[in-house]
Motif scaffolding. Sequence first.
Motif, PDB file in Angstrom:
ATOM      1  N   ILE A  94      43.998  34.056  40.613  1.00  0.00           N
ATOM      2  CA  ILE A  94      43.452  34.894  39.536  1.00  0.00           C
ATOM      3  C   ILE A  94      42.492  35.920  40.124  1.00  0.00           C
ATOM      4  CG2 ILE A  94      42.075  34.936  37.417  1.00  0.00           C
ATOM      5  CD1 ILE A  94      43.030  32.158  36.772  1.00  0.00           C
ATOM      6  N   SER A  95      41.610  35.467  41.003  1.00  0.00           N
ATOM      7  CA  SER A  95      40.646  36.386  41.615  1.00  0.00           C
ATOM      8  C   SER A  95      41.363  37.513  42.358  1.00  0.00           C
ATOM      9  CB  SER A  95      39.734  35.626  42.577  1.00  0.00           C
ATOM     10  OG  SER A  95      38.936  34.700  41.866  1.00  0.00           O
ATOM     11  N   ALA A  96      42.398  37.146  43.114  1.00  0.00           N
ATOM     12  CA  ALA A  96      43.139  38.156  43.870  1.00  0.00           C
ATOM     13  C   ALA A  96      43.839  39.131  42.931  1.00  0.00           C
ATOM     14  CB  ALA A  96      44.160  37.466  44.783  1.00  0.00           C
ATOM     15  N   LEU A  97      44.450  38.601  41.884  1.00  0.00           N
ATOM     16  CA  LEU A  97      45.149  39.456  40.916  1.00  0.00           C
ATOM     17  C   LEU A  97      44.201  40.440  40.255  1.00  0.00           C
ATOM     18  CD1 LEU A  97      47.528  36.986  39.015  1.00  0.00           C
ATOM     19  CD2 LEU A  97      48.216  39.076  40.197  1.00  0.00           C
ATOM     20  N   ILE A  98      43.050  39.917  39.851  1.00  0.00           N
ATOM     21  CA  ILE A  98      42.080  40.738  39.139  1.00  0.00           C
ATOM     22  C   ILE A  98      41.546  41.845  40.033  1.00  0.00           C
ATOM     23  CG2 ILE A  98      39.724  40.689  38.249  1.00  0.00           C
ATOM     24  CD1 ILE A  98      40.382  38.043  36.926  1.00  0.00           C
ATOM     25  N   GLU A  99      41.290  41.491  41.275  1.00  0.00           N
ATOM     26  CA  GLU A  99      40.744  42.477  42.205  1.00  0.00           C
ATOM     27  C   GLU A  99      41.731  43.634  42.388  1.00  0.00           C
ATOM     28  OE1 GLU A  99      37.670  42.443  45.795  1.00  0.00           O
ATOM     29  OE2 GLU A  99      38.298  40.665  44.696  1.00  0.00           O
ATOM     30  N   ALA A 100      43.018  43.278  42.498  1.00  0.00           N
ATOM     31  CA  ALA A 100      44.030  44.308  42.721  1.00  0.00           C
ATOM     32  C   ALA A 100      44.406  45.031  41.423  1.00  0.00           C
ATOM     33  CB  ALA A 100      45.269  43.676  43.347  1.00  0.00           C
ATOM     34  N   HIS A 101      44.297  44.332  40.300  1.00  0.00           N
ATOM     35  CA  HIS A 101      44.728  44.918  39.029  1.00  0.00           C
ATOM     36  C   HIS A 101      43.728  44.600  37.924  1.00  0.00           C
ATOM     37  CE1 HIS A 101      48.641  45.419  41.028  1.00  0.00           C
ATOM     38  NE2 HIS A 101      48.435  44.194  41.489  1.00  0.00           N
ATOM     39  N   PRO A 102      42.656  45.401  37.851  1.00  0.00           N
ATOM     40  CA  PRO A 102      41.588  45.127  36.889  1.00  0.00           C
ATOM     41  C   PRO A 102      42.073  45.009  35.437  1.00  0.00           C
ATOM     42  CG  PRO A 102      40.898  46.834  38.417  1.00  0.00           C
ATOM     43  CD  PRO A 102      42.349  46.575  38.682  1.00  0.00           C
ATOM     44  N   ARG A 103      43.169  45.679  35.114  1.00  0.00           N
ATOM     45  CA  ARG A 103      43.672  45.595  33.748  1.00  0.00           C
ATOM     46  C   ARG A 103      44.083  44.168  33.395  1.00  0.00           C
ATOM     47  NH1 ARG A 103      46.980  47.820  29.453  1.00  0.00           N
ATOM     48  NH2 ARG A 103      48.769  46.575  30.093  1.00  0.00           N
ATOM     49  N   LEU A 104      44.567  43.430  34.410  1.00  0.00           N
ATOM     50  CA  LEU A 104      44.949  42.037  34.181  1.00  0.00           C
ATOM     51  C   LEU A 104      43.735  41.201  33.796  1.00  0.00           C
ATOM     52  CD1 LEU A 104      47.607  40.999  36.851  1.00  0.00           C
ATOM     53  CD2 LEU A 104      47.798  40.914  34.364  1.00  0.00           C
ATOM     54  N   ALA A 105      42.572  41.542  34.357  1.00  0.00           N
ATOM     55  CA  ALA A 105      41.359  40.817  33.991  1.00  0.00           C
ATOM     56  C   ALA A 105      41.117  40.935  32.499  1.00  0.00           C
ATOM     57  CB  ALA A 105      40.158  41.366  34.760  1.00  0.00           C
ATOM     58  N   ARG A 106      41.272  42.155  32.001  1.00  0.00           N
ATOM     59  CA  ARG A 106      41.012  42.358  30.586  1.00  0.00           C
ATOM     60  C   ARG A 106      42.024  41.611  29.721  1.00  0.00           C
ATOM     61  NH1 ARG A 106      39.094  48.211  28.216  1.00  0.00           N
ATOM     62  NH2 ARG A 106      38.771  47.605  26.049  1.00  0.00           N
ATOM     63  N   ILE A 107      43.270  41.548  30.188  1.00  0.00           N
ATOM     64  CA  ILE A 107      44.299  40.835  29.422  1.00  0.00           C
ATOM     65  C   ILE A 107      44.017  39.331  29.400  1.00  0.00           C
ATOM     66  CG2 ILE A 107      46.740  40.168  29.453  1.00  0.00           C
ATOM     67  CD1 ILE A 107      47.364  43.046  30.386  1.00  0.00           C
ATOM     68  N   LEU A 108      43.678  38.777  30.556  1.00  0.00           N
ATOM     69  CA  LEU A 108      43.381  37.347  30.604  1.00  0.00           C
ATOM     70  C   LEU A 108      42.105  37.051  29.813  1.00  0.00           C
ATOM     71  CD1 LEU A 108      44.244  36.529  34.323  1.00  0.00           C
ATOM     72  CD2 LEU A 108      45.617  36.055  32.291  1.00  0.00           C
ATOM     73  N   TRP A 109      41.128  37.909  29.957  1.00  0.00           N
ATOM     74  CA  TRP A 109      39.878  37.773  29.198  1.00  0.00           C
ATOM     75  C   TRP A 109      40.197  37.803  27.696  1.00  0.00           C
ATOM     76  CZ3 TRP A 109      35.035  41.371  30.389  1.00  0.00           C
ATOM     77  CH2 TRP A 109      33.923  40.890  29.677  1.00  0.00           C
TER      78      TRP A 109
END
Lengths: 259, 259
Positions: free
Chosen positions: A130-145
Motif C-alpha cells: 500500500i505504501s509503495a502504491l500510494i507513493e507512486a500513485h497518490p490518487r490511489l491513496a485518496r481512493i483507499l482513504w
Amino acid sequence: MTQVESSRIAPSPHSSTPRPNIDKFVATVRKRYDFSPAEAELLRDRMTETQSYAPGEYLVNEGDRIGYSSLLLEGYAARSKDTSDGERQIMELQIPGDFVDLHSYPLEVLDHGICALSRCTIVKLHHEDISALIEAHPRLARILWFSTMVDASIHREWIMNIGSRSGKARIAHLLLELLCRCEVVGLADGDAYWFPLNQTQIGECLGFTQMHVNRLLKELREQELVVVRSQQVEVLDRDGLEKLADFNPSYLYLDERTA
Amino acid sequence: MTQVESSRIAPSPHSSTPRPNIDKFVATVRKRYDFSPAEAELLRDRMTETQSYAPGEYLVNEGDRIGYSSLLLEGYAARSKDTSDGERQIMELQIPGDFVDLHSYPLEVLDHGICALSRCTIVKLHHEDISALIEAHPRLARILWFSTMVDASIHREWIMNIGSRSGKARIAHLLLELLCRCEVVGLADGDAYWFPLNQTQIGECLGFTQMHVNRLLKELREQELVVVRSQQVEVLDRDGLEKLADFNPSYLYLDERTA
DNA sequence: CGAGGGGTTGACGTTGTTCAATGAGCGTGG
DNA sequence: CCACGCTCATTGAACAACGTCAACCCCTCG
C-alpha cells in the motif's frame, strides 16, 4: 443468485490466485472515483494471496497488529467487539467487495475484531505494498482513504439507527442497507438477497435480544414488508419499508447524485 | 483552566492568523506518528484563514460540498444528523485539536452536519492544499488518514456504548472519553474539565431523553462518581467510574502501548 | 434416536419515555 | 427596583418498549 450460492463453495485455504477478481471493490468506488483499468491493475498486481475462513472464525482479533489488509471476495463478515459480560456488539457488516480491515493500515493496531459470519474468502494486500502504491500513485491513496471513510459514514448511520429509531425501523434499516450494498456488487436478486445472520446476530447489530428480534421480524412479516428466513431476505414492499425505516441511501456513497 | 476560559473569548470572524497554533492537533497524533517540526510547519504554512461560530451555528450542513476542512482551535462542536421527527443524533464530539471534517476530503460530500456547541474557532485547510501536501509528502497522507480513522474508531465505541451498555454506564463512558481527550490537549484540570453540553445534548449523544439524562446524572452524583453542573464535569472517583463504564481508552489511540 | 442449533411464544420485571408541573438562574425592559 | 420571559434542571406518575426466564417447536446431523 448463482453468485450468492457460489460463496458457499469452499476454496482451499491459503491458496494463491494470481489474478483475483476485485471487480466488486471497483464497483463500490466507481461512482465516486473513476477507477481506470490501469489503476485496478496496479492494485490487482499486489493481491495474490487468498485465504478462507469458517463461520465464526476471526480474521483479525481486537488488538492485533497485522501487516496486511483483507479484501473480502466471498461471504459475510462483521466488525465486532466483545462486552465485559460476554456479549458482542457488531459495528458493521461486510460483504464481497469490502476492504474489511484497511483501517489497520493507518491505525497499525486494530481496535476491533473481524469475524466471519459465513464461510469467507479474502485476498491480502500487504501494508508495504500500500505504501509503495500510494507513493507512486497518490490518487490511489485518496481512493483507499475514501473506502475507509464510507465505513465511517456507515458507522454514523448505525449510531443514528441504534440511538434514534424504533425497533421495527432499526431492523428495516439494516435490511435495506444490505439490499443496496448487495445490488451494487451484483449479489441481489430483485429485492431479495442472501443473508446468513441468525436472529442472535441481528440482535448483536442492533442492541436487541434474540427474542425481541424474533418478535419484531414477526411484525414486519405480518405487515407484509419483509420476510427473513433460511438465510434469505425478501423485501416485499420496498417503498413501505424505506418509509418505515426513514431510509436514505446517500450515506453509502453508491451513486454520484448523493446529497 | 485558563485555556478553558479563553475559548469563550470571541475572536473577530473571518480573521486571518498567519501562524495558528496547531499544537493540539500534533498532540493527538504524536504518540502514533512522530510528527516532526518540519512536517508541522508544512501543515501550518497552508493554514491561515480562521473563522468563528456562535453556539448552535452549523460549520457544515449535511450534504454540503465544501472545498476545505476545518481544524478546531477553540470550543466544542458535534457531528450530527437530524431525524425525520425533528430530533437530532450526535455521533461524535469534537474538541480543540480535532479535524472536524477532514472526512470531506475523500468523501467530497458530507453525510452529516457539524454544529458548534459553544463558541468555536477553526482554521481552514483547503482540499487542493491537502492534495499538494500529500503528493509531496506521502507520509502526511498516512497521518491525516490516521486522524480520520480515529474518528471511525470512536464511532465504533459509541455504537458499542449505545447498543450494549446500561444507562449509567453510557453517560459515564461519554464523560470519561472527554476527560481523556481533554487531558491530551491540555484542557483538563486534574479530573475536571469544561463541558458546555446541556442535558438535552447529552441525551442526543446517547439516545436518551433529557429527563432520563437528568435522572441518571442524579444517580451518578449520589454515588459520588461524577458531578456535572454549570458546564463543568468533575470526576470524583475515576477508578469507580471507569469500572462502571467498562472504559478502556485504547480506542482513542492516544498512547503507544494501546492494545 | 438423541443432541444441538435455531426459531417461536407467553408471562412478568426493568428500563426508558411521555406528559405534566415546578423551581432556580439570568438577562431585559418598565 | 421588580416583573417578565427564557433556558435549563428537577421531579412525579402513567405508560410503552425491551429484557429475562422459561417452555416448546422444528430441523439437521451424527
